[in-house]
Design a protein around this motif. Structure first.
Motif, PDB file in Angstrom:
ATOM      1  N   ALA B 147       0.841  -1.215   0.000  1.00  0.00           N
ATOM      2  CA  ALA B 147       0.000   0.000   0.000  1.00  0.00           C
ATOM      3  C   ALA B 147       0.872   1.261   0.000  1.00  0.00           C
ATOM      4  O   ALA B 147       0.537   2.256  -0.648  1.00  0.00           O
ATOM      5  CB  ALA B 147      -0.926  -0.007   1.207  1.00  0.00           C
ATOM      6  N   LYS B 152      -3.078   0.263  -5.515  1.00  0.00           N
ATOM      7  CA  LYS B 152      -4.485   0.392  -5.126  1.00  0.00           C
ATOM      8  C   LYS B 152      -5.255  -0.921  -5.212  1.00  0.00           C
ATOM      9  O   LYS B 152      -6.291  -1.081  -4.570  1.00  0.00           O
ATOM     10  CB  LYS B 152      -5.183   1.429  -6.040  1.00  0.00           C
ATOM     11  CG  LYS B 152      -4.678   2.834  -5.862  1.00  0.00           C
ATOM     12  CD  LYS B 152      -5.102   3.394  -4.511  1.00  0.00           C
ATOM     13  CE  LYS B 152      -4.464   4.751  -4.241  1.00  0.00           C
ATOM     14  NZ  LYS B 152      -4.298   5.009  -2.795  1.00  0.00           N
ATOM     15  N   THR B 153      -4.772  -1.834  -6.043  1.00  0.00           N
ATOM     16  CA  THR B 153      -5.501  -3.103  -6.197  1.00  0.00           C
ATOM     17  C   THR B 153      -4.537  -4.283  -6.048  1.00  0.00           C
ATOM     18  O   THR B 153      -3.363  -4.185  -6.380  1.00  0.00           O
ATOM     19  CB  THR B 153      -6.168  -3.190  -7.586  1.00  0.00           C
ATOM     20  OG1 THR B 153      -5.165  -2.988  -8.593  1.00  0.00           O
ATOM     21  CG2 THR B 153      -7.271  -2.172  -7.762  1.00  0.00           C
ATOM     22  N   GLY B 182      -6.436   0.449  -0.183  1.00  0.00           N
ATOM     23  CA  GLY B 182      -6.378  -0.463  -1.334  1.00  0.00           C
ATOM     24  C   GLY B 182      -7.588  -1.380  -1.390  1.00  0.00           C
ATOM     25  O   GLY B 182      -8.463  -1.329  -0.515  1.00  0.00           O
ATOM     26  N   ASP B 213      -2.446  -4.006  -9.521  1.00  0.00           N
ATOM     27  CA  ASP B 213      -1.154  -3.406  -9.163  1.00  0.00           C
ATOM     28  C   ASP B 213      -0.228  -4.399  -8.464  1.00  0.00           C
ATOM     29  O   ASP B 213       0.984  -4.350  -8.633  1.00  0.00           O
ATOM     30  CB  ASP B 213      -1.368  -2.212  -8.219  1.00  0.00           C
ATOM     31  CG  ASP B 213      -2.190  -1.116  -8.871  1.00  0.00           C
ATOM     32  OD1 ASP B 213      -2.015  -0.907 -10.083  1.00  0.00           O
ATOM     33  OD2 ASP B 213      -3.007  -0.478  -8.174  1.00  0.00           O
TER      34      ASP B 213
END
Lengths: 324, 373
Positions: B147, B152-153, B182, B213
């Motif tokens: 994070a 974010k993902t 996230g 990500d």
């Protein structure tokens, strides 16, 4: 139309059914494609799906020989583990030739040993297969423990010899495999005898076929395809860790489902083709469920379980007591 | 008579090792063949040899039933104590009762009991303590770290539903990552059924979430599979994190395929043997409250540059010397106490171990330079 020869009529009907099944599959795939925001029927994803189906296809082709002759062998998964490791060891010494030969030799020898044990002891093959699986798993565990004790791990190909397990070579392997299994199963006395033994043992004996010889040969041929699958598998995964506790038995589940799918389509497709459709369908199923966001480990397995029940019902249609 | 004499001689020869050892300790490997479990067995054997005890290793084959029956068998075979890995928290109380009934001391390793179970176990006079790590603490810092990079993902590749190790790591990662804003998009469960299965699940996951990500794999074997799949998607710039420090993971770190990895490989099993050895020697180690202690092994975070040091001083050698293991037991060190364990664990990091080995003359200055210290 009324003057058409009955053979041609039957052929035409079968061909129509084949077209309908394939069209049905395509329709399902199109629906999934739209539902997944056009990510399913892409060239890359199709490649992945077919690629995932290659190893189960080889194992399932092997299984149709042993299963058809009534030799239900639950040690297949443990043989794959040992044969893959042996293929890896020889592969690192002799390249791709060693990889393929290693898989073949281990696959055939272990299946020959199984065939010998099954036929000599005359105990049900699935029981003896469990025993053999425990032995093979233990051999793998001893090898693994020894490797760890010496500061390493079981054989790993690293970045070497990985081409066979990757696109496009793994998929290309399906072509000679398909031809070989078709010839062996449908066009040779080995296949004929295997099918005869699996159909009616009494009639088989009256035909002059030695059932034990036919069963043993079916195990050997099964070993060839398991061995080839193991070599591709080793190339695909790079390293296969042996496990104990009969964990390898679950390896057979997907090929078994593919056998059931092939059987359920037995009236429409040759079983050899049915196996390919079955393994690709299964691979596509898990891929599609992931794309659709269906949780793995729970609901994906529920769907697979329901599919197994459904195709078993279809494949056993007509048998007494089974739902129509 | 002659045959009987030969048989007796053989039995004596075969049992010479056992007779030479002070104690016979039972030890369960939850599932032989799994590298991270085999490595724990390996360090337990090393610790037992250092302490001069005989280790009887059993394989639970990944099932609770077998785990419990193995404890019964070990007790029946006359072990002096048991070092136990619990596949589930529920097994701790069962096994502890079996040990208490047989008056066999018990130490838990790797998997730690929940607070309620621990309170229950501490009422058992034969519960000598536990050495392990909190799997939540393996996932949490990875989630925090990911994070902090602005990711974010994330998608996760992990073990079976219900497996306490992987459930805890997933929970740790998810809470840290989502707590920092996230979102965990999906989790591929049941990827520990073999490398091929993990390859398929990882590939399907990346087809479903190509814009993700971060990918985090909670176990060594599937992590190698995910790493290979990610190589095909190298153009997407996905960050990759792993828990478990298996050799191929270390190579991945070195080659920059993995952003960071952590794990607590190796030592809890051997320390558990030392803890039990104290109990058997009449020196039950107690914590500050006078209770059976629970020692937490720190999770090592390995950076790419530390690969060589880890390879040579963990994989090719043992992180602790036999002398250091012996110092934990009252038999060899009358001052051995809970503090001995705590001090050793407080200083357990790649950097500190390397420096300690250097000061002990085990590694040279050239080695230090090669390791980048």
């Amino acid at each position: 139309m009324g003057d058409t020869h009955p053979m041609l009529q039957r052929f035409g009907k079968r061909r129509m059914q084949q077209v309908l099944v394939l069209a049905g599959l395509l329709l399902v795939f199109l629906i999934i494609h739209f539902a997944t925001n056009f990510r399913f029927l892409t060239g890359r994803n199709m490649g992945i799906i077919v690629s995932h189906a290659v190893i189960p296809t080889f194992i399932t082709w092997g299984l149709i020989f042993s299963f058809t002759s009534g030799m239900i062998d639950l040690s297949i998964g443990s043989i794959v583990v040992l044969a893959s490791n042996f293929a890896g060891i020889l592969g690192l010494k002799f390249g791709y030739v060693g990889l393929i030969l290693g898989g073949l030799v281990a696959g055939v020898l272990l299946q020959a040993l199984n065939g010998f044990v099954f036929l000599k002891t005359k105990i049900p093959p699935w029981v003896a297969g469990l025993g053999m699986a425990m032995i093979y798993e233990s051999i793998g565990a001893v090898y693994s423990t020894a490797a760890v004790r010496s500061g390493g791990m079981v054989v790993s190909l690293g970045s070497q010899l990985r081409g066979l397990g990757q696109l496009p070579f793994n998929v290309l392997m399906l072509v000679p495999g398909l031809i070989a299994v078709y010839i062996l199963f449908c066009r040779t006395s080995i296949g004929l005898n295997v099918r005869a033994v699996g159909s009616d043992l009494r009639v088989t004996k009256e035909m002059g076929i030695d059932p034990n010889r036919a069963k043993f040969l079916s195990m050997l041929v099964c070993g060839v395809f398991i061995g080839l699958g193991s070599a591709i598998n080793q190339s695909y995964v790079g390293q296969l860790l042996p496990r104990t506790g009969l964990t390898t038995v679950s390896t057979i589940f997907q090929p078994l489902t593919a056998v059931l799918i092939a059987s359920s389509m037995g009236a429409i497709f040759n079983v050899v083709i049915g196996v390919v459709i079955g393994t690709i369908s299964l691979s596509a199923l898990f891929n599609a469920l992931t794309l659709l966001g269906v949780p793995s480990g729970t609901w994906q397995e529920v769907v697979l379980g329901m599919l197994v029940i459904a195709v078993t019902i279809v494949s056993m249609r007509g048998e007494e007591g089974v739902v129509k | 008579m002659k045959r009987l004499s030969i048989c007796l001689l053989l039995v004596l020869l075969l049992s010479a090792n056992v007779l030479a050892a002070d104690y016979k300790i039972g030890f369960n490997n939850a599932l032989s063949g799994v590298y991270c479990l085999d490595i724990l067995e390996n360090f337990a054997v090393y610790g037992a040899e250092a302490l001069g005890v005989d280790l009887m290793v059993v394989n639970d084959e990944g099932t609770i039933e077998k785990s419990i029956s193995n404890v019964e068998n070990m007790i029946a075979s006359g072990v002096d104590g048991i070092v136990y890995f619990g596949l589930s928290d529920a097994t701790f109380a069962i096994v502890a009762k079996m040990c208490a009934d047989a008056r066999v001391p018990l130490v838990l390793y790797d998997h730690l009991p929940t607070p309620d179970t621990l309170a229950h176990l501490r009422n058992n006079p034969y519960f000598a303590g536990a050495v392990g790590e909190d799997d939540y603490d393996a996932g949490y810092p990875i989630g925090e770290f990911a994070a902090a990079t602005g990711a974010k993902t994330a998608v996760l590749v992990t073990g079976n539903r219900g497996d306490t190790t992987h459930e805890a790591r997933v929970k740790g990662f998810t809470e840290a990552f989502e707590g920092a804003g996230g979102k965990v998009l999906d989790i591929a469960w049941a990827a520990t059924g073999g490398r091929a299965e993990a390859l398929k699940k990882s590939e399907d996951l990346l087809v479903a979430y190509p814009d993700v990500d971060v990918v985090y794999t909670t176990s060594g074997e599937p992590a190698v599979a995910t790493m290979e799949v990610l190589q095909k998607y190298a153009d997407l710039g996905i960050q990759y994190y792993v828990t478990d420090l298996d050799p191929p993971i270390l190579e991945g770190l070195q080659e920059g395929k993995i952003s960071a990895a952590n794990g607590a490989h190796w030592i809890n099993s051997g320390l558990a043997v030392a803890l039990l050895h104290n109990f058997l020697e009449g020196n039950p180690i107690k914590d500050a409250n006078g209770q059976a202690p629970v020692f937490h092994v720190p999770i090592i975070v390995l950076e790419a540059g530390q690969y060589k040091a880890y390879e040579e001083q963990w994989l090719n050698n043992m992180p602790f010397t036999p002398e250091e293991i012996r110092n934990l037991s009252v038999k060899y060190n009358p001052a051995a106490s809970a503090e001995s364990f705590e001090t050793l664990l407080a200083n357990y990091s790649v950097e500190q171990r390397i420096m300690d080995k250097f000061e002990a003359g085990i590694i040279t200055e050239e080695d230090l330079e090669r390791y980048g210290f």
